[in-house]
Design a protein around this motif. Sequence first.
Motif, short mmCIF file in Angstrom:
data_model
loop_
_atom_site.label_atom_id
_atom_site.label_comp_id
_atom_site.label_asym_id
_atom_site.label_seq_id
_atom_site.Cartn_x
_atom_site.Cartn_y
_atom_site.Cartn_z
N VAL A 115 39.30 39.97 46.08
CA VAL A 115 39.08 40.46 44.72
C VAL A 115 37.68 40.08 44.25
CG1 VAL A 115 41.51 40.40 44.09
CG2 VAL A 115 40.11 38.36 43.73
N GLY A 170 45.33 40.25 39.91
CA GLY A 170 44.75 39.85 38.64
C GLY A 170 44.59 38.34 38.53
N ILE A 203 40.48 40.43 32.62
CA ILE A 203 40.22 41.58 33.48
C ILE A 203 40.58 42.87 32.77
CG2 ILE A 203 40.39 40.33 35.65
CD1 ILE A 203 43.25 41.55 35.90
N ASP A 204 39.85 43.89 33.13
CA ASP A 204 40.15 45.23 32.64
C ASP A 204 40.83 45.96 33.81
OD1 ASP A 204 39.05 44.80 30.07
OD2 ASP A 204 37.05 45.12 30.87
N ASN A 205 40.35 47.07 34.20
CA ASN A 205 40.95 47.85 35.27
C ASN A 205 40.19 47.69 36.57
OD1 ASN A 205 43.08 49.04 33.75
ND2 ASN A 205 41.56 50.32 32.74
N ILE A 206 40.77 48.21 37.61
CA ILE A 206 40.10 48.25 38.91
C ILE A 206 39.04 49.33 38.85
CG2 ILE A 206 40.38 48.82 41.35
CD1 ILE A 206 43.19 47.59 41.18
N PHE A 245 37.39 44.48 40.07
CA PHE A 245 37.88 44.62 38.69
C PHE A 245 36.72 44.56 37.72
CE2 PHE A 245 41.67 43.16 40.80
CZ PHE A 245 42.74 43.63 40.05
N ALA A 281 37.27 53.92 35.98
CA ALA A 281 38.23 52.90 36.38
C ALA A 281 39.56 53.51 36.76
CB ALA A 281 38.43 51.90 35.24
N TYR A 338 45.20 49.12 36.40
CA TYR A 338 45.83 48.09 37.21
C TYR A 338 47.07 47.61 36.48
CZ TYR A 338 46.81 43.47 39.11
OH TYR A 338 47.44 42.39 39.67
#
Length: 140
Positions: free
Chosen positions: A7, A46, A63-66, A84, A132, A135
């Motif tokens: 990640v 995450g 974290i936001d999105n992938i 991310f 994005a 996730y």
Amino acid sequence: MKRVDVVYALIYDDTTSKVLMVGNRREHGSEWSLPGGARERGETLGQAVIRETFEETGLNVAIDNIVAINEKFFPHAHAVFFTFGARIIGGEQSINDPNEITDIRWIDIKEAENIMDYFPNGVQCFVEQRVAAPYYFQAD
């Protein structure tokens, strides 16, 4: 062949157009990357990106999105890289493990794109257009 989930946190400062990167200690100098590392057993993706970012930078992130998924075959492993989008929410920038991290630096997005050439369309589209994929962790 072993599967490894890795990640990364893409942290972007839109006021300076810079990306937070870390210098990883290697046998012959250091190599720049986004903060991140391998997911540990029993950890969600995450949780892993939050932990790895803190371990490498001293910063707490949300974290936001992938923003990207990459794959690579190595001689003894199949690695899947999940990047991310992340935001700093606390902590103090510091090198916690000098045996692993040599430097933490905000790098101009154009230079960052040269370093991260494994993103064929660059990273600018991830941070400016907010490209994005959602996730979700599906808990029972």
